[in-house]
Write a protein that holds these residues in place. Structure first.
Motif, PDB file in Angstrom:
ATOM      1  N   ARG A   1       9.667  27.650  88.359  1.00  0.00           N
ATOM      2  CA  ARG A   1      11.128  27.043  88.679  1.00  0.00           C
ATOM      3  C   ARG A   1      11.383  26.118  87.535  1.00  0.00           C
ATOM      4  NH1 ARG A   1       9.665  23.724  92.713  1.00  0.00           N
ATOM      5  NH2 ARG A   1      11.387  23.193  93.807  1.00  0.00           N
TER       6      ARG A   1
ATOM      7  N   HIS B   1      18.634  19.022  89.293  1.00  0.00           N
ATOM      8  CA  HIS B   1      18.746  20.570  90.007  1.00  0.00           C
ATOM      9  C   HIS B   1      17.761  21.444  89.614  1.00  0.00           C
ATOM     10  CE1 HIS B   1      20.551  23.900  91.296  1.00  0.00           C
ATOM     11  NE2 HIS B   1      20.527  24.602  90.322  1.00  0.00           N
TER      12      HIS B   1
ATOM     13  N   TYR C   1      16.440  25.385  89.481  1.00  0.00           N
ATOM     14  CA  TYR C   1      16.811  26.714  89.536  1.00  0.00           C
ATOM     15  C   TYR C   1      15.272  27.454  89.921  1.00  0.00           C
ATOM     16  CZ  TYR C   1      17.599  31.567  88.363  1.00  0.00           C
ATOM     17  OH  TYR C   1      18.011  32.934  88.596  1.00  0.00           O
TER      18      TYR C   1
ATOM     19  N   ASP D   1      20.957  32.358  92.226  1.00  0.00           N
ATOM     20  CA  ASP D   1      22.230  31.611  92.525  1.00  0.00           C
ATOM     21  C   ASP D   1      23.238  32.320  92.804  1.00  0.00           C
ATOM     22  OD1 ASP D   1      24.031  29.519  92.620  1.00  0.00           O
ATOM     23  OD2 ASP D   1      23.984  29.119  90.695  1.00  0.00           O
TER      24      ASP D   1
ATOM     25  N   PHE E   1      14.469  32.895  84.684  1.00  0.00           N
ATOM     26  CA  PHE E   1      15.189  32.270  83.715  1.00  0.00           C
ATOM     27  C   PHE E   1      15.655  32.592  82.494  1.00  0.00           C
ATOM     28  CE2 PHE E   1      15.887  28.191  81.097  1.00  0.00           C
ATOM     29  CZ  PHE E   1      16.796  27.438  82.021  1.00  0.00           C
TER      30      PHE E   1
ATOM     31  N   ARG F   1      24.897  30.057  80.147  1.00  0.00           N
ATOM     32  CA  ARG F   1      24.649  29.523  81.741  1.00  0.00           C
ATOM     33  C   ARG F   1      24.440  27.709  81.557  1.00  0.00           C
ATOM     34  NH1 ARG F   1      23.947  30.061  87.361  1.00  0.00           N
ATOM     35  NH2 ARG F   1      22.134  28.674  88.065  1.00  0.00           N
TER      36      ARG F   1
ATOM     37  N   CYS G   1      24.133  24.259  83.931  1.00  0.00           N
ATOM     38  CA  CYS G   1      23.647  23.691  85.488  1.00  0.00           C
ATOM     39  C   CYS G   1      24.850  23.714  86.339  1.00  0.00           C
ATOM     40  CB  CYS G   1      23.135  22.318  85.204  1.00  0.00           C
ATOM     41  SG  CYS G   1      22.619  21.568  86.690  1.00  0.00           S
TER      42      CYS G   1
ATOM     43  N   LYS H   1      21.727  25.305  79.307  1.00  0.00           N
ATOM     44  CA  LYS H   1      20.461  26.131  79.643  1.00  0.00           C
ATOM     45  C   LYS H   1      19.217  25.281  79.045  1.00  0.00           C
ATOM     46  CE  LYS H   1      18.488  30.539  79.867  1.00  0.00           C
ATOM     47  NZ  LYS H   1      18.573  32.124  79.318  1.00  0.00           N
TER      48      LYS H   1
END
Length: 239
Positions: free
Chosen positions: A190, A198, A200, A206, A217, A224, A226, A233
Motif C-alpha cells: 500500500r 490518503h 492507495y 480506485d 502503484f 496520477r 491523489c 504521484k
C-alpha cells in the motif's frame, strides 16, 4: 486539498531543476563546455519560480500565518531555519548570476566556480525540501482550522494567478530535466500520500476514478494525483 499540497507539487519541479544543475556541474568538472544560455536560464528559474513563486507563498502567506500561532519550540526553530535557507539560496543565486556574466565575458575559471556553486545550491535545496516535506508541512497544518486552511489555499491560488508555472516546467525540460517521475516497480503493498495521508491499496484500486482492483502503484499513470488533496504521484511513500 490541504494548502501544503501545491507547495509540495512545486517541490517536485524544483527537484527536477536541481537534478539538471547537478548533471551540468558534473559535466563541467569533466571538461565539457558550458552553454552561454545555461546559467541565465537557471538563474531565471531560481529567482522567479523557486523564490518569487514558491518561497513567496511560503513567506508571505504560510509562514506569516504560522508566526501568529503558538508554535512549539521545535516548529519555531524549523521555521527560522527555513527562512535562513531562503536567504542563503538568494545569495547563492546572485553569485551564480555574477559567474554567468563572467563566463559570457570570457573568464576561464567562471564555469568551474559555477559548477561548485550549483552543487552547493543543490545540496541546500535537497535538505530544505526534505525538511519541509517530511518534518514541517504536515504537522504545522494542525495549527490551522478548517476555514484557515481553505482561505490559505484560495490565497495561494490568487497568488499563483500572477505567476506562470507552465513556462518554468518547459524550461526544466528544455535543460534536460526528465518530465516523468521514475518509480521502481512495486507489484504489491500500500502507498500513502505524504500530504494528506490518503492510502492507495492495489487490491482495492480506485473505482471512483477508473482504477480497477489489482492495479499496482507502479502501473498507475505518471500524471496520477491523489484523489483527496491533488498531490502528485511522487508525493506517495510505500507503507
Amino acid at each position: 486539498m490541504l494548502p501544503i499540497a501545491p507547495l509540495m507539487i512545486e517541490h517536485r519541479l524544483i527537484e527536477r531543476m536541481a537534478a539538471v544543475m547537478e548533471t551540468q556541474a558534473e559535466s563541467l568538472q569533466a571538461g565539457q563546455e558550458l552553454d552561454l544560455r545555461f546559467i541565465p536560464e537557471v538563474v531565471d528559474f531560481m529567482r522567479t519560480y523557486a523564490d518569487r513563486t514558491h518561497h513567496g507563498k511560503e513567506e508571505d502567506i504560510l509562514f506569516k500565518v504560522l508566526k501568529g500561532k503558538k508554535l512549539s519550540g521545535e516548529h519555531r526553530r524549523t521555521l527560522e531555519r527555513l527562512e535562513q535557507d531562503h536567504v542563503r539560496s538568494r545569495e547563492m543565486v546572485s553569485k551564480l548570476a555574477a559567474l554567468g556574466e563572467e563566463h559570457v565575458h570570457g573568464s576561464p575559471s567562471a564555469a568551474y566556480h559555477a559548477s561548485m556553486l550549483m552543487k552547493d545550491l543543490v545540496t541546500l535545496y535537497q535538505g530544505h525540501i526534505k525538511l519541509e516535506d517530511q518534518g514541517f508541512f504536515v504537522p504545522v497544518m494542525e495549527y490551522l482550522g478548517a476555514e484557515e486552511r481553505r482561505a490559505m489555499l484560495e490565497e495561494f491560488k490568487d497568488f499563483d494567478s500572477r505567476m506562470v508555472h507552465e513556462r518554468y516546467s518547459r524550461s526544466v525540460e528544455r535543460l534536460g530535466g526528465d518530465k516523468k517521475v521514475h518509480l521502481a516497480r512495486e507489484e504489491g503493498g500500500r502507498w500513502r500520500c505524504r500530504v494528506c495521508g490518503h492510502v492507495y491499496d492495489p487490491k482495492e484500486g480506485d473505482r471512483e476514478n477508473g482504477v480497477p482492483p489489482g492495479t499496482s502503484f507502479a502501473d498507475l499513470p505518471e500524471d496520477r494525483v491523489c484523489p483527496v488533496c491533488g498531490a502528485g504521484k511522487d508525493a506517495f511513500e510505500r507503507l
